[in-house]
Scaffold this active site. Sequence first.
Site, PDB file in Angstrom:
ATOM      1  N   GLY A 174       0.836  -1.190   0.000  1.00 38.17           N
ATOM      2  CA  GLY A 174       0.000   0.000   0.000  1.00 38.17           C
ATOM      3  C   GLY A 174       0.872   1.240   0.000  1.00 38.17           C
ATOM      4  O   GLY A 174       2.008   1.201   0.479  1.00 38.17           O
ATOM      5  N   HIS A 201      -4.197   1.329   7.729  1.00 37.58           N
ATOM      6  CA  HIS A 201      -2.855   1.925   7.787  1.00 37.58           C
ATOM      7  C   HIS A 201      -2.749   3.096   6.798  1.00 37.58           C
ATOM      8  O   HIS A 201      -2.268   4.185   7.158  1.00 37.58           O
ATOM      9  CB  HIS A 201      -1.821   0.832   7.458  1.00 37.58           C
ATOM     10  CG  HIS A 201      -0.398   1.294   7.385  1.00 37.58           C
ATOM     11  ND1 HIS A 201       0.578   0.871   8.267  1.00 37.58           N
ATOM     12  CD2 HIS A 201       0.232   2.139   6.516  1.00 37.58           C
ATOM     13  CE1 HIS A 201       1.736   1.449   7.943  1.00 37.58           C
ATOM     14  NE2 HIS A 201       1.553   2.221   6.884  1.00 37.58           N
ATOM     15  N   GLU A 202      -3.215   2.882   5.557  1.00 39.81           N
ATOM     16  CA  GLU A 202      -3.115   3.943   4.547  1.00 39.81           C
ATOM     17  C   GLU A 202      -4.050   5.110   4.867  1.00 39.81           C
ATOM     18  O   GLU A 202      -3.704   6.276   4.644  1.00 39.81           O
ATOM     19  CB  GLU A 202      -3.390   3.394   3.139  1.00 39.81           C
ATOM     20  CG  GLU A 202      -2.498   2.244   2.699  1.00 39.81           C
ATOM     21  CD  GLU A 202      -1.022   2.467   2.893  1.00 39.81           C
ATOM     22  OE1 GLU A 202      -0.568   3.628   2.863  1.00 39.81           O
ATOM     23  OE2 GLU A 202      -0.308   1.467   3.108  1.00 39.81           O
ATOM     24  N   GLN A 251       2.778   9.926   1.307  1.00 40.24           N
ATOM     25  CA  GLN A 251       4.107   9.307   1.267  1.00 40.24           C
ATOM     26  C   GLN A 251       4.894   9.657   0.012  1.00 40.24           C
ATOM     27  O   GLN A 251       6.070   9.311  -0.098  1.00 40.24           O
ATOM     28  CB  GLN A 251       3.968   7.781   1.348  1.00 40.24           C
ATOM     29  CG  GLN A 251       3.468   7.307   2.695  1.00 40.24           C
ATOM     30  CD  GLN A 251       3.374   5.795   2.715  1.00 40.24           C
ATOM     31  OE1 GLN A 251       2.382   5.228   2.290  1.00 40.24           O
ATOM     32  NE2 GLN A 251       4.419   5.130   3.174  1.00 40.24           N
ATOM     33  N   HIS A 302      -2.428   7.449   7.193  1.00 35.87           N
ATOM     34  CA  HIS A 302      -1.456   8.347   6.541  1.00 35.87           C
ATOM     35  C   HIS A 302      -2.135   9.645   6.097  1.00 35.87           C
ATOM     36  O   HIS A 302      -1.556  10.725   6.191  1.00 35.87           O
ATOM     37  CB  HIS A 302      -0.833   7.685   5.311  1.00 35.87           C
ATOM     38  CG  HIS A 302       0.368   6.831   5.612  1.00 35.87           C
ATOM     39  ND1 HIS A 302       1.483   7.313   6.253  1.00 35.87           N
ATOM     40  CD2 HIS A 302       0.636   5.533   5.341  1.00 35.87           C
ATOM     41  CE1 HIS A 302       2.383   6.347   6.373  1.00 35.87           C
ATOM     42  NE2 HIS A 302       1.893   5.247   5.831  1.00 35.87           N
ATOM     43  N   CYS A 356       6.258   0.094   7.092  1.00 33.33           N
ATOM     44  CA  CYS A 356       5.800   1.245   6.312  1.00 33.33           C
ATOM     45  C   CYS A 356       6.924   1.651   5.367  1.00 33.33           C
ATOM     46  O   CYS A 356       8.091   1.681   5.770  1.00 33.33           O
ATOM     47  CB  CYS A 356       5.471   2.400   7.264  1.00 33.33           C
ATOM     48  SG  CYS A 356       4.919   3.889   6.410  1.00 33.33           S
ATOM     49  N   LEU A 357       6.584   1.955   4.127  1.00 33.29           N
ATOM     50  CA  LEU A 357       7.617   2.311   3.154  1.00 33.29           C
ATOM     51  C   LEU A 357       8.319   3.621   3.506  1.00 33.29           C
ATOM     52  O   LEU A 357       9.414   3.883   3.010  1.00 33.29           O
ATOM     53  CB  LEU A 357       7.023   2.388   1.745  1.00 33.29           C
ATOM     54  CG  LEU A 357       6.467   1.060   1.198  1.00 33.29           C
ATOM     55  CD1 LEU A 357       5.951   1.243  -0.219  1.00 33.29           C
ATOM     56  CD2 LEU A 357       7.504  -0.047   1.260  1.00 33.29           C
TER      57      LEU A 357
HETATM   58 CO    CO Z   1       2.800   3.412   5.730  1.00 35.59          CO
END
Ligand code: CO
Length: 198
Positions: free
Chosen positions: A46, A136-137, A51, A140, A94-95
């Site tokens: 995701g 999670h997204e 991000q 963000h 998380c990226l």
């Molecule tokens: Co993340």
Amino acid sequence: MSDLRIVNFPHPALRWKSKDVNRIDAQLKNWIAQMFDLMYAARGIGLAANQVGLPYRLFVINPSADPAEKELEQVFINPQIIKRNGSEDAEEGCLSLPEIYGPVTRAERITVEAFDLTGENFAYELGGIHARVVQHESDHLDGVMFTDKISADALVELQPLLDDMTAQMERQQQEGQLASNDELLAELRRLQAERTDG
Ligand code: CO
């Protein structure tokens, strides 16, 4: 705006409370295609607009992380989680926080509404990894990271890694590889004014 890239903690875009986008146009579709490419390159499932430095409420997912499984790709534009049931703990990453993992409690099942790329409204009832990645997204988009939701004990363990990331970003800013926080915030405000009503 040039090509997007994934920004790391503590970039101010990750703390931005994003607003709904007011149109789906070629530029937005181009950004979304870039987001899928960046997500796959980083082996993620995701990726939220925050991000990649875009202050808009949208994210992309593919729970398989496999670009060959195109049918599992989903775009959520202006998403809203309208129902949450149950509770489940699982490890998240998380990226924007490479190499950092921790346990997060999330709703087990959710109902989410959003618009797709064609502007159609849809609603899904989701469970398992699908429900987790959407929560999670969605966080963000409100400027919330998973590390805000882990236990105090788990955070103590991760804090040195977070401190290293903060020092690294400060170094990049001092060396001129990354704009100052004031400049980054000005760019977020400019982008927000371009395609939100907020
Ligand atoms: Co993340």
